[in-house]
Motif scaffolding. Structure first.
Motif, short mmCIF file in Angstrom:
data_model
loop_
_atom_site.label_atom_id
_atom_site.label_comp_id
_atom_site.label_asym_id
_atom_site.label_seq_id
_atom_site.Cartn_x
_atom_site.Cartn_y
_atom_site.Cartn_z
N GLN A 64 23.48 -25.62 32.56
CA GLN A 64 23.41 -27.06 32.79
C GLN A 64 23.73 -27.81 31.51
OE1 GLN A 64 22.97 -28.45 35.70
NE2 GLN A 64 22.66 -26.48 36.77
N PRO A 65 24.49 -28.89 31.60
CA PRO A 65 24.78 -29.67 30.38
C PRO A 65 23.53 -30.37 29.87
CG PRO A 65 25.60 -30.80 32.33
CD PRO A 65 25.15 -29.43 32.79
N ILE A 66 23.35 -30.38 28.57
CA ILE A 66 22.19 -30.98 27.92
C ILE A 66 22.55 -32.41 27.52
CG2 ILE A 66 20.59 -30.84 25.99
CD1 ILE A 66 21.09 -27.83 25.94
N THR A 67 21.83 -33.35 28.09
CA THR A 67 22.06 -34.76 27.77
C THR A 67 21.11 -35.19 26.65
OG1 THR A 67 20.50 -35.43 29.47
CG2 THR A 67 22.81 -35.30 30.10
N PRO A 68 21.60 -35.76 25.59
CA PRO A 68 20.70 -36.19 24.50
C PRO A 68 19.77 -37.31 24.94
CG PRO A 68 22.92 -37.05 24.16
CD PRO A 68 23.01 -36.10 25.32
N LYS A 69 18.54 -37.26 24.47
CA LYS A 69 17.52 -38.26 24.80
C LYS A 69 17.79 -39.56 24.05
CE LYS A 69 12.54 -38.96 25.06
NZ LYS A 69 11.21 -38.39 24.72
N LYS A 70 17.82 -40.64 24.80
CA LYS A 70 18.07 -41.94 24.19
C LYS A 70 16.83 -42.42 23.45
CE LYS A 70 21.48 -43.40 27.63
NZ LYS A 70 21.83 -44.45 28.61
N SER A 71 17.03 -42.90 22.23
CA SER A 71 15.92 -43.42 21.42
C SER A 71 15.77 -44.92 21.69
CB SER A 71 16.19 -43.18 19.94
OG SER A 71 17.38 -43.81 19.55
N THR A 72 14.59 -45.33 22.15
CA THR A 72 14.33 -46.75 22.43
C THR A 72 13.77 -47.43 21.19
OG1 THR A 72 12.12 -46.17 23.24
CG2 THR A 72 13.90 -46.29 24.86
N LYS A 73 14.44 -48.46 20.71
CA LYS A 73 13.98 -49.19 19.54
C LYS A 73 12.88 -50.17 19.93
CE LYS A 73 18.40 -48.97 17.12
NZ LYS A 73 19.49 -49.78 16.46
N PRO A 74 11.88 -50.36 19.09
CA PRO A 74 10.80 -51.31 19.42
C PRO A 74 11.30 -52.74 19.41
CG PRO A 74 10.56 -50.50 17.17
CD PRO A 74 11.66 -49.69 17.79
N ARG A 75 10.66 -53.57 20.18
CA ARG A 75 10.97 -55.01 20.23
C ARG A 75 10.16 -55.72 19.16
NH1 ARG A 75 9.01 -59.43 23.39
NH2 ARG A 75 7.55 -57.99 24.42
N SER B 274 9.01 -49.61 29.12
CA SER B 274 9.57 -50.65 28.26
C SER B 274 9.39 -50.28 26.80
CB SER B 274 8.89 -51.99 28.56
OG SER B 274 7.50 -51.90 28.30
N PRO B 275 10.23 -50.79 25.91
CA PRO B 275 10.08 -50.47 24.48
C PRO B 275 8.80 -51.04 23.90
CG PRO B 275 11.75 -52.17 24.81
CD PRO B 275 11.39 -51.66 26.17
N GLU B 276 8.36 -50.42 22.84
CA GLU B 276 7.13 -50.85 22.16
C GLU B 276 7.32 -52.22 21.51
OE1 GLU B 276 3.89 -48.86 19.10
OE2 GLU B 276 6.02 -48.39 18.89
N HIS B 277 6.28 -53.06 21.58
CA HIS B 277 6.33 -54.40 21.00
C HIS B 277 5.55 -54.40 19.69
CE1 HIS B 277 5.63 -59.00 21.52
NE2 HIS B 277 6.56 -58.71 20.63
N VAL B 278 6.19 -54.86 18.61
CA VAL B 278 5.58 -54.91 17.28
C VAL B 278 5.67 -56.34 16.77
CG1 VAL B 278 5.59 -54.00 14.93
CG2 VAL B 278 6.25 -52.52 16.85
N ILE B 279 4.54 -56.90 16.33
CA ILE B 279 4.47 -58.29 15.84
C ILE B 279 4.09 -58.26 14.37
CG2 ILE B 279 3.42 -60.55 16.15
CD1 ILE B 279 2.75 -59.78 18.99
N PHE B 280 4.90 -58.89 13.53
CA PHE B 280 4.63 -59.03 12.10
C PHE B 280 4.11 -60.44 11.83
CE2 PHE B 280 7.70 -55.59 12.28
CZ PHE B 280 7.16 -54.67 11.40
N PHE B 281 3.02 -60.56 11.07
CA PHE B 281 2.39 -61.84 10.79
C PHE B 281 2.76 -62.31 9.38
CE2 PHE B 281 -0.21 -60.08 14.13
CZ PHE B 281 -0.50 -61.16 14.92
N TYR B 282 3.06 -63.61 9.28
CA TYR B 282 3.35 -64.25 8.01
C TYR B 282 2.37 -65.40 7.79
CZ TYR B 282 7.75 -61.65 7.92
OH TYR B 282 8.67 -60.65 7.91
#
Length: 304
Positions: free
Chosen positions: A56-67, A251-259
């Motif tokens: 079976q062909p091996i499909t690479p796993k897509k990396s989800t970037k955080p929001r 859904s992608p992970e949500h990351v909030i940076f505070f200033y």
């Protein structure tokens, strides 16, 4: 010399034998067929009656970037000094008595004309300062004509009114404190105030700090608070980070940076997506936001 000659002849014969062995090995390798099958290819099974499934062909796993999002902790610094505690009042009174007891007498005769109204006002004020520092029993009242003393006090009072003294000071408790107006920047003058916005997220009303999405190129909080404020961002480096719990794991992970920022002038002009806003103290914020949100932002706020 004869032994040296025999040694040289033996070395020469040994070198000749090594050359002949190398030629024989190279000629024998020419008759061996080359293996063209790669090591990664599947080899056919040698067992009879057994068939292996095709690879079976091996499909690479897509990396989800955080929001990513950026939030601003917008602060209005205290506009009034806090009242002194009883210990602080006692300490300052003690220091004042020491300074007054050790300092040299003020040469008022050098600065004021003798018998002038300014000299009279200074002497009256100096007596009041002596009474405040050491008590009324410590100050010795000099004999003076009662009529002249009352005239001097009346003249000093008129002089103070002419110079603008004696006007009532602005009260420490603002009208917004009495009415409970949390939108006023004049409330809680002795405390630090922080801007909170009310919006609907995941079907429920949520209080949080102003924030903007990095993907949409929003400049921090202006998309939600408008541009009618003069603010100052303390640093380009964040002071904290928060990862909200994921409702949908796909859904992608949500990351909030505070200033950190300060408001210098103006007021909030909230966007249509914002339901309400308020300027609150740290203790008031704890009662409005979610518990998990509070645990992540409480150390970024001032207690006073």
């Amino acid at each position: 010399m004869e032994a040296l000659a025999k040694f040289g002849a033996s070395v020469y014969m040994l070198v000749g034998e090594v050359r002949m062995f190398r030629r024989h090995a190279i000629s024998s390798l020419r008759h061996i067929p080359l293996c063209r099958t790669l090591a990664t290819e599947a080899q056919p099974s040698t067992s009879v009656g057994a068939s292996s499934p095709p690879p079976q062909p091996i499909t690479p796993k897509k990396s989800t970037k955080p929001r990513l999002s950026t939030a601003i902790i917008l602060n209005r610094s205290p506009i009034l000094t806090r009242p002194l505690t009883p210990f602080e009042q006692a300490y300052h009174a003690y220091q004042a008595r020491i300074r007054r007891a050790l300092h040299q007498p003020f040469p008022y005769d050098f600065y004021f004309k003798q018998g002038s109204l300014l000299e009279t006002r200074f002497n009256l004020e100096e007596k009041e300062r002596e009474k405040a520092a050491f008590g009324s029993g410590f100050v010795q009242e000099e004999w003076q004509d009662p009529v002249k003393a009352e005239a001097d006090k009346a003249a000093v009072k008129v002089l103070a009114q002419q110079e603008g003294e004696g006007e009532p000071l602005t009260p420490r408790v603002h009208a917004s404190d009495k009415s409970g107006d949390t939108k006023s920047l004049d409330r809680a003058g002795e405390r630090n105030l922080y801007l909170l916005l009310k919006s609907k997220e995941n079907g429920k009303d949520v209080w949080r700090f102003p924030q903007g999405g990095v993907e949409k190129s929003d400049f921090l909080y202006q998309a939600e608070c408008g541009e009618k404020m003069d603010t100052w961002i303390v640093s380009r480096n964040p002071i904290g980070v928060y990862k909200p719990p994921q409702v949908d794991t796909s859904s992608p992970e949500h990351v909030i940076f505070f200033y950190k920022g300060h408001i210098m002038a103006g007021q909030v002009a909230p966007a249509e997506s914002i339901q309400d806003f308020a300027w609150l103290t740290k203790q008031e914020i704890e009662q409005q936001v979610d518990k998990e949100y509070w645990e992540n932002v409480k150390d970024m706020l001032s207690d006073f």
